[in-house]
Motif scaffolding. Structure first.
Motif, short mmCIF file in Angstrom:
data_model
loop_
_atom_site.label_atom_id
_atom_site.label_comp_id
_atom_site.label_asym_id
_atom_site.label_seq_id
_atom_site.Cartn_x
_atom_site.Cartn_y
_atom_site.Cartn_z
N UNK A 102 0.81 -1.21 0.00
CA UNK A 102 0.00 0.00 0.00
C UNK A 102 0.85 1.26 0.00
N UNK A 103 1.92 1.27 0.80
CA UNK A 103 2.81 2.43 0.84
C UNK A 103 3.52 2.62 -0.50
N UNK A 104 3.96 1.51 -1.09
CA UNK A 104 4.64 1.58 -2.39
C UNK A 104 3.71 2.13 -3.46
N UNK A 105 2.45 1.70 -3.42
CA UNK A 105 1.47 2.18 -4.39
C UNK A 105 1.20 3.67 -4.18
N UNK A 106 1.16 4.09 -2.93
CA UNK A 106 0.98 5.52 -2.62
C UNK A 106 2.13 6.34 -3.21
N UNK A 151 3.35 -1.48 -7.94
CA UNK A 151 3.50 -2.77 -7.27
C UNK A 151 2.33 -3.69 -7.63
N UNK A 152 2.65 -4.87 -8.15
CA UNK A 152 1.60 -5.77 -8.60
C UNK A 152 0.69 -6.24 -7.49
N UNK A 153 1.19 -6.34 -6.27
CA UNK A 153 0.41 -6.87 -5.17
C UNK A 153 -0.86 -6.11 -4.87
N UNK A 154 -0.92 -4.84 -5.28
CA UNK A 154 -2.11 -4.03 -5.02
C UNK A 154 -3.32 -4.61 -5.75
N UNK A 155 -3.09 -5.37 -6.81
CA UNK A 155 -4.18 -5.94 -7.59
C UNK A 155 -4.93 -7.05 -6.86
N UNK A 156 -4.40 -7.48 -5.71
CA UNK A 156 -5.13 -8.46 -4.91
C UNK A 156 -6.47 -7.93 -4.45
N UNK A 157 -6.63 -6.60 -4.45
CA UNK A 157 -7.87 -5.97 -3.99
C UNK A 157 -8.84 -5.69 -5.15
N UNK A 158 -8.64 -6.37 -6.28
CA UNK A 158 -9.52 -6.20 -7.44
C UNK A 158 -10.14 -7.54 -7.82
N UNK A 159 -10.98 -8.11 -6.95
CA UNK A 159 -11.50 -9.45 -7.21
C UNK A 159 -12.42 -9.54 -8.42
N UNK A 160 -13.21 -8.49 -8.70
CA UNK A 160 -14.12 -8.55 -9.84
C UNK A 160 -13.34 -8.63 -11.14
N UNK A 161 -12.32 -7.79 -11.28
CA UNK A 161 -11.47 -7.84 -12.47
C UNK A 161 -10.79 -9.20 -12.60
N UNK A 162 -10.34 -9.76 -11.46
CA UNK A 162 -9.68 -11.06 -11.49
C UNK A 162 -10.64 -12.17 -11.91
N UNK A 200 -2.38 -8.65 -14.33
CA UNK A 200 -1.95 -10.05 -14.25
C UNK A 200 -1.73 -10.54 -12.82
N UNK A 201 -1.23 -9.67 -11.95
CA UNK A 201 -1.00 -10.08 -10.56
C UNK A 201 -2.32 -10.40 -9.87
N UNK A 202 -3.38 -9.65 -10.19
CA UNK A 202 -4.68 -9.91 -9.61
C UNK A 202 -5.20 -11.29 -9.98
N UNK A 203 -5.08 -11.65 -11.27
CA UNK A 203 -5.50 -12.97 -11.72
C UNK A 203 -4.62 -14.06 -11.13
N UNK A 204 -3.31 -13.81 -11.10
CA UNK A 204 -2.38 -14.78 -10.52
C UNK A 204 -2.71 -15.05 -9.06
N UNK A 205 -2.97 -14.00 -8.29
CA UNK A 205 -3.26 -14.18 -6.87
C UNK A 205 -4.59 -14.90 -6.67
N UNK A 206 -5.58 -14.62 -7.50
CA UNK A 206 -6.85 -15.35 -7.39
C UNK A 206 -6.62 -16.84 -7.63
N UNK A 207 -5.83 -17.18 -8.65
CA UNK A 207 -5.54 -18.58 -8.92
C UNK A 207 -4.76 -19.22 -7.77
#
Length: 327
Positions: free
Chosen positions: A34-38, A54-65, A83-90
């Motif tokens: 979160x700080x890196x994204x800020x 930072x790709x990890x912020x995409x973990x908070x986008x479940x609909x897109x994933x 891509x990180x959002x989809x990867x984390x969902x998987x």
């Protein structure tokens, strides 16, 4: 002050300190992301596009994933916008398939906050019929999202959504939700906090659709907690320890999708035979979960399924344009 001290004892309990350490670690990782994204967004605001999102912020986008997952299943094309959002969902689904709802029990920072609030709170008992009825709410919410947003959207609409300017910068819009919440948002969060204070893990047990999805996947896990009725001494320690409110002392094998795979019940068991996780020690399962998660993340980074194809310059362009339109 007493509630704060009580929460500290919860975090440092010797019986669960390994799980708490893992949860706190992931909370720290979330704070770092979160700080890196800020800093990334602040740099873009100054006209500096040299930083990488930072790709990890995409973990908070479940609909897109979820939409990216549907397109992946239909076409074989990976979502390179998030891509990180989809990867984390998987990864989270894979963890649930093997380690029960291990995502909820070890990784999710909201789960840790919910447990801390609940432990410091009143923990009002609910009748089993009320708990089961309330538990159904998160599955109703999940069904609504899966049907209306994923199932009903044709492939062309999914492509349009995933490539839309709003989706490309949706993580920045989500950051606005956290950094500049509306009055309605603050009221809703306050209500959830009060409910979580009164009833242990209210959000996770009764309202979280993401947890419901992981719970359904966890039904196939081979590492379910098993109770030996002959070795059980009816001490009820397992049931009292369960964050999900499962009546462990009355069960045989815990098939319930409410089980978050935390193994707290096994940690407090009266003897080594009354509760087990099959032939594999629960501590090894926790270590394996941790290793699987980070191995998958590093593999995604190495193979191009983590960093977004949207450049920082394009990201800044769409973010500035959408914010101008909003005003």
């Amino acid at each position: 002050m007493a509630a704060f001290t009580h929460s500290l004892s919860f975090l440092s309990s010797h019986r669960t300190q390994v799980r708490r350490a893992v949860q706190v670690f992931f909370l720290a990782v979330t704070a770092y992301v979160g700080a890196s994204f800020h800093f990334f967004l602040s740099a873009l605001g100054r006209g500096d596009a040299s930083l990488t999102k930072p790709g990890g912020v995409e973990a908070f986008l479940p609909i897109s994933a979820l939409l990216g997952l549907k397109r992946l299943l239909l076409t074989g094309r990976y979502d390179l916008i998030h891509p990180a959002g989809l990867t984390l969902l998987l990864v989270f689904l894979a963890i649930s398939l093997v380690f029960k709802r291990g995502f909820c029990g070890y990784i999710c920072p909201v789960g840790l906050v919910s447990e801390v609030v609940g432990f410091a709170g009143k923990d009002l008992p609910l009748p089993q019929w009320a708990a089961r009825t309330l538990s159904a709410l998160k599955y109703v919410l999940l069904a609504f999202f899966l049907y209306s947003i994923v199932w009903m959207m044709p492939l062309e609409a999914i492509d349009g959504f995933l490539n839309a300017p709003f989706n490309k910068v949706s993580d920045a819009k989500l950051m606005d939700f956290f950094t500049a919440p509306s009055t309605v948002t603050l009221v809703v969060l306050a209500v959830l906090a009060v409910l979580g204070y009164l009833v242990r893990n209210f959000w996770c047990r009764f309202l979280c659709p993401y947890g419901a999805l992981m719970g359904l996947a966890s039904l196939l896990s081979p590492f379910k907690v098993q109770r030996d009725a002959e070795a059980c001494i009816d001490c009820l320690k397992c049931t009292r320890a369960c964050p999900a409110g499962i009546q462990v002392h009355q069960a045989g094998t815990i098939h319930s999708p409410e089980c978050i795979g935390c193994h707290d019940c096994v940690r407090v068991r009266a003897n080594d035979r009354c509760l087990k996780t099959g032939r594999v020690d629960y501590r090894r399962l926790a270590l394996a979960l941790f290793c699987v998660f980070w191995a998958a993340v590093f593999l995604a980074m190495a193979t191009g399924y983590w960093d977004s194809a949207v450049s920082s310059l394009e990201y800044r362009f769409w973010l500035e344009r959408l914010r101008r339109l909003a005003h």
